[in-house]
Design a protein around this motif. Structure first.
Motif, short mmCIF file in Angstrom:
data_model
loop_
_atom_site.label_atom_id
_atom_site.label_comp_id
_atom_site.label_asym_id
_atom_site.label_seq_id
_atom_site.Cartn_x
_atom_site.Cartn_y
_atom_site.Cartn_z
N ASN A 75 50.33 41.87 53.03
CA ASN A 75 50.35 42.51 54.36
C ASN A 75 49.79 43.93 54.33
N ARG A 76 48.80 44.16 53.50
CA ARG A 76 48.12 45.45 53.44
C ARG A 76 46.76 45.35 54.13
N ASN A 77 46.31 46.48 54.68
CA ASN A 77 44.99 46.50 55.29
C ASN A 77 43.90 46.37 54.24
N SER A 78 44.15 46.94 53.07
CA SER A 78 43.18 46.85 51.99
C SER A 78 43.89 47.03 50.65
N LEU A 79 43.25 46.53 49.60
CA LEU A 79 43.75 46.69 48.23
C LEU A 79 42.63 47.27 47.38
N THR A 80 42.96 48.29 46.62
CA THR A 80 42.01 48.85 45.65
C THR A 80 42.20 48.13 44.33
N VAL A 81 41.16 47.49 43.85
CA VAL A 81 41.26 46.61 42.70
C VAL A 81 40.95 47.38 41.41
N CYS A 82 41.94 47.41 40.52
CA CYS A 82 41.78 47.99 39.19
C CYS A 82 41.93 46.89 38.14
N VAL A 83 41.41 47.14 36.96
CA VAL A 83 41.44 46.15 35.88
C VAL A 83 42.08 46.76 34.65
N VAL A 84 42.98 46.02 34.02
CA VAL A 84 43.57 46.47 32.75
C VAL A 84 42.46 46.51 31.71
N PRO A 85 42.21 47.65 31.09
CA PRO A 85 41.12 47.73 30.10
C PRO A 85 41.46 46.96 28.83
N ARG A 86 40.45 46.62 28.07
CA ARG A 86 40.66 45.96 26.79
C ARG A 86 41.36 46.92 25.83
N ALA A 87 41.80 46.37 24.70
CA ALA A 87 42.68 47.12 23.80
C ALA A 87 41.99 48.29 23.11
N LYS A 88 40.72 48.14 22.81
CA LYS A 88 40.00 49.21 22.11
C LYS A 88 39.33 50.14 23.13
N ALA A 89 38.92 51.31 22.65
CA ALA A 89 38.22 52.27 23.52
C ALA A 89 37.00 51.59 24.15
N ASP A 90 36.80 51.85 25.43
CA ASP A 90 35.71 51.21 26.16
C ASP A 90 34.37 51.37 25.46
N SER A 91 34.15 52.53 24.83
CA SER A 91 32.87 52.82 24.19
C SER A 91 32.59 51.95 22.97
N THR A 92 33.59 51.25 22.46
CA THR A 92 33.40 50.42 21.26
C THR A 92 32.92 49.01 21.60
N TYR A 93 32.90 48.64 22.87
CA TYR A 93 32.51 47.29 23.26
C TYR A 93 31.06 47.24 23.73
N ARG A 94 30.41 46.13 23.44
CA ARG A 94 29.10 45.86 24.01
C ARG A 94 29.28 45.41 25.47
N PRO A 95 28.26 45.55 26.31
CA PRO A 95 28.37 45.08 27.69
C PRO A 95 28.80 43.62 27.81
N ASN A 96 28.33 42.77 26.87
CA ASN A 96 28.70 41.36 26.96
C ASN A 96 30.11 41.07 26.43
N GLN A 97 30.87 42.13 26.10
CA GLN A 97 32.30 41.98 25.79
C GLN A 97 33.17 42.54 26.92
N LEU A 98 32.52 42.99 27.99
CA LEU A 98 33.24 43.54 29.13
C LEU A 98 32.92 42.74 30.39
N LEU A 99 32.68 41.45 30.21
CA LEU A 99 32.26 40.61 31.32
C LEU A 99 33.40 40.30 32.28
N PHE A 100 34.64 40.37 31.81
CA PHE A 100 35.76 40.12 32.72
C PHE A 100 35.77 41.18 33.82
N LYS A 101 35.72 42.45 33.43
CA LYS A 101 35.73 43.52 34.42
C LYS A 101 34.49 43.46 35.30
N ALA A 102 33.35 43.16 34.71
CA ALA A 102 32.12 43.09 35.49
C ALA A 102 32.21 42.01 36.55
#
Length: 207
Positions: A75-102
């Motif tokens: 019953n909200r007008n809008s929801l801001t969608v956030c994603v739980v990040p992967r366990a390691k620092a974002d900078s350690t992943y290749r783009p094709n390991q961050l496809l869930f968030k994408a």
């Protein structure tokens, strides 16, 4: 899609409304969301680009179906969608390991009205223990802390844009005994979220 309640505990100060798409119990389980393995693209797999694109389309179909129902039930007008990040620092992943968030970002942008893209509002800057790996992998160091109350605040950066918003926090798999999601919800509340609703694709049935 199934509603459930995330119950307050040492990681979380209040009960939270949650939803999940399907049970998660391993590749042998009928209807198990096996496409999530491809989206993680961990080093012990060698998925082809076709298989990863196929997995993205499977996830996208689920999100486009489920997210409007969650918006209606909150019953909200809008929801801001956030994603739980992967366990390691974002900078350690290749783009094709961050496809869930994408893929979540693609779904939010395609749905448009009623959903705001906050997929970059949480970023991991410090490694934590990868909890879903059962055995060591050659060439992969599973460093970082095990889950503890406050680990999200300690290891992630949170955008000031979270303040005052109704957040839909999305993760690929919810496991009741791990408390990663509980801790991340609490971190959002600490950072001023008006409300937090949780959604996972899979709900672990053996925890």
């Amino acid at each position: 899609m199934t509603p459930f309640t995330i119950v307050r505990n040492n990681y979380l100060t209040q009960n939270i409304q949650g939803f999940y798409h399907t049970d998660f119990g391993g590749v042998e389980l009928p209807n198990n969301p096996n496409y999530l393995y491809k989206l993680k693209n961990d080093p012990h797999h060698n998925w082809t680009e076709f298989r990863m694109q196929e997995a993205q389309q499977q996830l996208l179909a689920v999100l486009l179906n489920d997210l409007p129902g969650i918006l209606a039930q909150t019953n909200r007008n809008s929801l801001t969608v956030c994603v739980v990040p992967r366990a390691k620092a974002d900078s350690t992943y290749r783009p094709n390991q961050l496809l869930f968030k994408a893929t979540v970002r693609t779904a939010v942008n395609r749905l448009g009205n009623g959903f705001v893209d906050g997929t970059n509002f949480i970023t991991r800057h410090t490694n934590t223990k990868t909890t879903h790996l059962r055995r060591p992998m050659e060439g992969f160091v599973n460093d970082g802390s095990e889950p503890y109350p406050g680990i999200s605040i300690d290891t992630c950066s949170f955008s000031t844009n979270i303040n005052g918003r109704d957040i839909l926090l999305i993760d690929d798999i919810y496991t009741k005994t791990v408390n990663i999601d509980e801790d991340m919800i609490q971190a959002l509340l600490i950072n001023g979220a008006n409300t937090v609703t949780f959604y996972a694709i899979g709900n672990t049935i053996h925890d």
